[in-house]
Design an enzyme around this catalytic site. Structure first.
Site, PDB file in Angstrom:
ATOM      1  N   SER A   1       0.859  -1.191   0.000  1.00 14.72           N
ATOM      2  CA  SER A   1       0.000   0.000   0.000  1.00 14.72           C
ATOM      3  C   SER A   1       0.889   1.231   0.000  1.00 14.72           C
ATOM      4  O   SER A   1       2.023   1.199   0.506  1.00 14.72           O
ATOM      5  CB  SER A   1      -0.891   0.014   1.239  1.00 14.72           C
TER       6      SER A   1
ATOM      7  N   TYR B   1      -1.161   0.521  10.822  1.00 20.35           N
ATOM      8  CA  TYR B   1      -1.375  -0.176   9.548  1.00 20.35           C
ATOM      9  C   TYR B   1      -0.246   0.150   8.569  1.00 20.35           C
ATOM     10  O   TYR B   1       0.293  -0.738   7.898  1.00 20.35           O
ATOM     11  CB  TYR B   1      -2.727   0.248   8.975  1.00 20.35           C
TER      12      TYR B   1
END
Length: 268
Positions: free
Chosen positions: A140, A153
């Protein structure tokens, strides 16, 4: 290349969208693996409608590290050879809770980094033994430069990105075949570079889907279908990294150069 596509995270919108686009030619066998008790009826029907010849399901607990090796060996024995292994599992978690609750922070990192490392190591070794195969890893942009807004995260994705990049290099540089003879007029066969295993690292931005439901989309957002389309196109071209959308690559090149004082003020 013929074989079975294994999707780890069989309920994932992106994982299913990738699988549907891989239904072509000799790739018509699929295994959707999801956590115990998950209902995969809709996903199985969607793949069959897309033209899959066979679609099997399997129970897979990503957080059970000791089970990764036996699980992959069983899938390979029953449904192999494996053409593509797609790692589509993961959790977003709750950043605010993670800042208060160490157990929740550790759970996010365990699923999004530790479990991925375990699966990737076993899967890479399995495909090496086959002599061919493809791994698809979803990183990501959150891990390219970790932001205050989702640093738990983001840190897990940063670790995964680094691990997958290193693994891709290792797979590329593995030697196969015999070493050249020393001191011989007619040396033996030269080593061939590479394991025969391809790793594709996907770096999407904000993805509008179940995982981000209720959140305001960030700039340069995409959908699961758009991520899947870019992923499969990159696989077919033999690429090692793909950003989704492609505009994020120059954007984050610039973001890396931002002074920290400015970076800290960015809302997302």
């Amino acid at each position: 290349m013929s074989g079975t596509v294994l999707v780890l995270g069989g309920r994932s919108e992106i994982g299913l969208a990738v699988a549907k686009r891989l239904v072509s030619g000799d790739v018509r066998r699929f295994v959707l693996a999801a956590r115990p008790g998950a209902d995969l009826t809709g996903e199985v029907a969607a793949l069959r409608e897309a033209g899959a010849e066979t679609v099997e399901t399997a129970e897979f607990d990503a957080d059970d590290l000791a089970a990764h090796g036996p699980f992959l060996d069983k899938v390979a024995a029953e449904h192999g050879p494996l053409d593509t292994v797609v790692l589509a599992f993961g959790i977003l978690g709750d950043q605010a809770r993670a800042e208060r609750d160490a157990a929740h922070a550790a759970a996010i990192v365990h699923t999004d980094y530790v479990a991925q490392v375990g699966v990737l190591t076993h899967a890479a070794n399995l495909l090496r033994a086959q002599g061919h195969g493809r791994l698809v890893v979803f990183s990501s942009v959150a891990g390219v430069r970790v932001r205050r807004a989702n640093y738990v995260y983001g840190s897990a994705k940063a670790g995964l990105d680094g691990f997958a990049s290193g693994l891709a290099d290792a797979l590329h540089s593995d030697n196969r075949g015999s070493a050249p003879g020393r001191g011989l007029r007619h040396p033996g066969p030269r080593k061939r570079r590479g394991s025969g295993v391809q790793l594709l690292l996907v770096r999407p931005g904000f993805v509008i889907g179940r995982m981000t439901e209720g959140m305001t989309p960030a700039p340069f957002s995409s959908t699961p279908d758009q991520v899947a389309e870019a992923t499969v196109a990159a696989l077919r071209r033999g690429r090692g990294v793909v950003w989704v959308p492609g505009m994020l690559r120059p954007v984050f090149f610039a973001m890396r150069l931002l002074p920290r004082a400015i970076w800290r003020k960015l809302p997302r």
